[in-house]
Design a protein around this motif. Sequence first.
Motif, short mmCIF file in Angstrom:
data_model
loop_
_atom_site.label_atom_id
_atom_site.label_comp_id
_atom_site.label_asym_id
_atom_site.label_seq_id
_atom_site.Cartn_x
_atom_site.Cartn_y
_atom_site.Cartn_z
N ALA A 108 -49.26 -33.15 -46.37
CA ALA A 108 -49.02 -32.36 -47.57
C ALA A 108 -47.97 -33.06 -48.42
O ALA A 108 -47.00 -33.59 -47.89
CB ALA A 108 -48.55 -30.96 -47.20
N PRO A 109 -48.14 -33.06 -49.71
CA PRO A 109 -47.13 -33.70 -50.57
C PRO A 109 -45.82 -32.93 -50.51
O PRO A 109 -45.80 -31.71 -50.44
CB PRO A 109 -47.76 -33.65 -51.96
N TYR A 110 -44.75 -33.69 -50.54
CA TYR A 110 -43.42 -33.09 -50.55
C TYR A 110 -43.10 -32.64 -51.96
O TYR A 110 -43.29 -33.37 -52.92
CB TYR A 110 -42.39 -34.12 -50.08
#
Length: 123
Positions: free
Chosen positions: A115-117
Motif C-alpha cells: 500500500a502506498p504510504y
Amino acid sequence: MQYLLMIYSEENGWSKMTDSERQQGVAAYHAYTESLNKAQVLVGANRLQPTSTATTVRLVDGKPQVLDGPYSDSKEQLAGYYLIDAPNLDSAIAWASRCPGAGHGIMEVRPVWTAPYEAPSVK
C-alpha cells in the motif's frame, strides 16, 4: 513486483528421510537460493519452526484468544518462504516451479500488496 513463494510440505517428511536424502535436500535448497541471488531477485527467505511452536491469536468479543498450534490443521504445513522481486506473475511461477519444495510439497505464489504510504498533511 514482490511475490511470496510459500512452501507447504508434510512436516514429518524430513524425519522420514535418510541422512543422504537430507543432505541432497539441503544442497538443492542452497543451489536454488544461490540462483535466486545470482538473478538478483531474492529479497528474503526463511524456514519456519515446527507447527508445535505456533501460536494462533484471534479476537473474540474484542478480547484476544490465544491458542497453541497453527491456524489450520492439514496434511501439509507452511514450512518456509522466499520473498522475491519478479517482473510479473509468470516469472514468479517459473521461480516457484524451480524450488525444491515443488517436488515434495506445494508452492503457493502470492503477490505482496504494498500500500502506498500517505504522509500526514501539514497545516
